[in-house]
Motif scaffolding. Structure first.
Motif, short mmCIF file in Angstrom:
data_model
loop_
_atom_site.label_atom_id
_atom_site.label_comp_id
_atom_site.label_asym_id
_atom_site.label_seq_id
_atom_site.Cartn_x
_atom_site.Cartn_y
_atom_site.Cartn_z
N ASP A 89 0.83 -1.20 0.00
CA ASP A 89 0.00 0.00 0.00
C ASP A 89 0.87 1.26 0.00
O ASP A 89 0.58 2.23 -0.73
N ILE A 90 1.91 1.25 0.80
CA ILE A 90 2.81 2.41 0.87
C ILE A 90 3.50 2.62 -0.48
O ILE A 90 3.61 3.75 -0.97
N ASP A 91 3.95 1.52 -1.10
CA ASP A 91 4.57 1.64 -2.43
C ASP A 91 3.59 2.22 -3.44
O ASP A 91 3.95 3.07 -4.25
N LYS A 92 2.34 1.75 -3.37
CA LYS A 92 1.31 2.26 -4.28
C LYS A 92 1.08 3.75 -4.05
O LYS A 92 0.98 4.52 -5.01
N ARG A 93 1.03 4.16 -2.79
CA ARG A 93 0.83 5.58 -2.48
C ARG A 93 1.97 6.41 -3.03
O ARG A 93 1.76 7.46 -3.64
N HIS A 94 3.20 5.96 -2.84
CA HIS A 94 4.35 6.72 -3.34
C HIS A 94 4.33 6.80 -4.87
O HIS A 94 4.64 7.86 -5.43
N LEU A 142 -6.39 8.11 -14.19
CA LEU A 142 -6.32 6.89 -13.38
C LEU A 142 -7.14 5.73 -13.95
O LEU A 142 -6.94 4.59 -13.54
N ALA A 143 -8.04 6.01 -14.88
CA ALA A 143 -8.88 4.96 -15.45
C ALA A 143 -8.01 3.86 -16.05
O ALA A 143 -6.98 4.13 -16.68
N ASP A 144 -8.41 2.62 -15.81
CA ASP A 144 -7.72 1.45 -16.36
C ASP A 144 -6.26 1.36 -15.96
O ASP A 144 -5.41 0.90 -16.74
N THR A 145 -5.93 1.83 -14.76
CA THR A 145 -4.58 1.71 -14.23
C THR A 145 -4.66 1.00 -12.88
O THR A 145 -5.75 0.75 -12.36
N GLU A 146 -3.52 0.74 -12.28
CA GLU A 146 -3.48 0.14 -10.95
C GLU A 146 -4.08 1.07 -9.89
O GLU A 146 -4.34 0.65 -8.77
N PHE A 147 -4.32 2.33 -10.25
CA PHE A 147 -4.85 3.31 -9.31
C PHE A 147 -6.35 3.57 -9.47
O PHE A 147 -6.90 4.45 -8.82
N SER A 148 -7.01 2.83 -10.33
CA SER A 148 -8.42 3.10 -10.63
C SER A 148 -9.38 2.64 -9.52
O SER A 148 -10.56 2.93 -9.58
N ASP A 149 -8.86 1.95 -8.50
CA ASP A 149 -9.72 1.42 -7.45
C ASP A 149 -9.90 2.37 -6.26
O ASP A 149 -10.20 1.94 -5.15
#
Length: 158
Positions: A89-94, A142-149
């Motif tokens: 989660d921290i890696d995703k946030r960064h 962010l659509a259709d990326t690892e961040f779209s959730d």
């Protein structure tokens, strides 16, 4: 870095410049677009800084002005996490913070100010000059990326 804006009913524009190794890069355009770039180099008997100052003076006379940090909207992107979150989660946030700096910076909309994690949520905080436009640009980005959730994108009221 110097950022100037001209926000009218007809058009919302940005203009920014930064110095690197004696040259100045100018990035400008319609707010929410990637705009255009130009590099200003020193000329005979004229420094790049003095050339930039002339441009700034001209822009200010045309209605461009800086926007104070406290006049920016706070745009939050929120995600659900388990408990206090984990290393992934921290890696995703960064990664998202870096992406928001790119997305918001190159469209003249603002910058990321970091994030937080814990108690079931993770947030990334962004300072933006136009909340509605920034939100729509971010949703597309962010659509259709690892961040779209994300669970929501909202304006934090102080």
């Amino acid at each position: 870095m110097l950022k100037l804006y001209r926000l009218t009913n007809e058009m919302k524009e940005y203009w920014e410049t930064w110095e690197h190794e004696g040259k100045h890069t100018i990035h400008f355009g319609k707010l929410g677009t990637n705009g255009e770039m130009e590099v200003i180099r020193p000329k005979f008997l004229k420094s790049a800084t003095s050339i930039i100052q002339q441009k700034v003076d001209s822009l200010c006379s045309q209605g461009f002005a800086p926007i104070a940090p406290e006049e920016h909207d706070i745009l939050m992107i929120e995600y659900r996490v388990e408990g206090m979150g984990n290393a992934a989660d921290i890696d995703k946030r960064h990664s998202l913070e870096a992406r928001m700096n790119e997305t918001l910076g190159w469209t003249g909309l603002g910058a990321c100010d970091g994030g937080s994690i814990g108690s079931g949520t993770m947030e990334v905080c962004n300072f933006v000059v136009d909340f509605d436009l920034a939100k729509s640009i971010i949703e597309i980005d962010l659509a259709d990326t690892e961040f779209s959730d994300y669970t929501r994108i909202y304006k934090e009221e102080i």
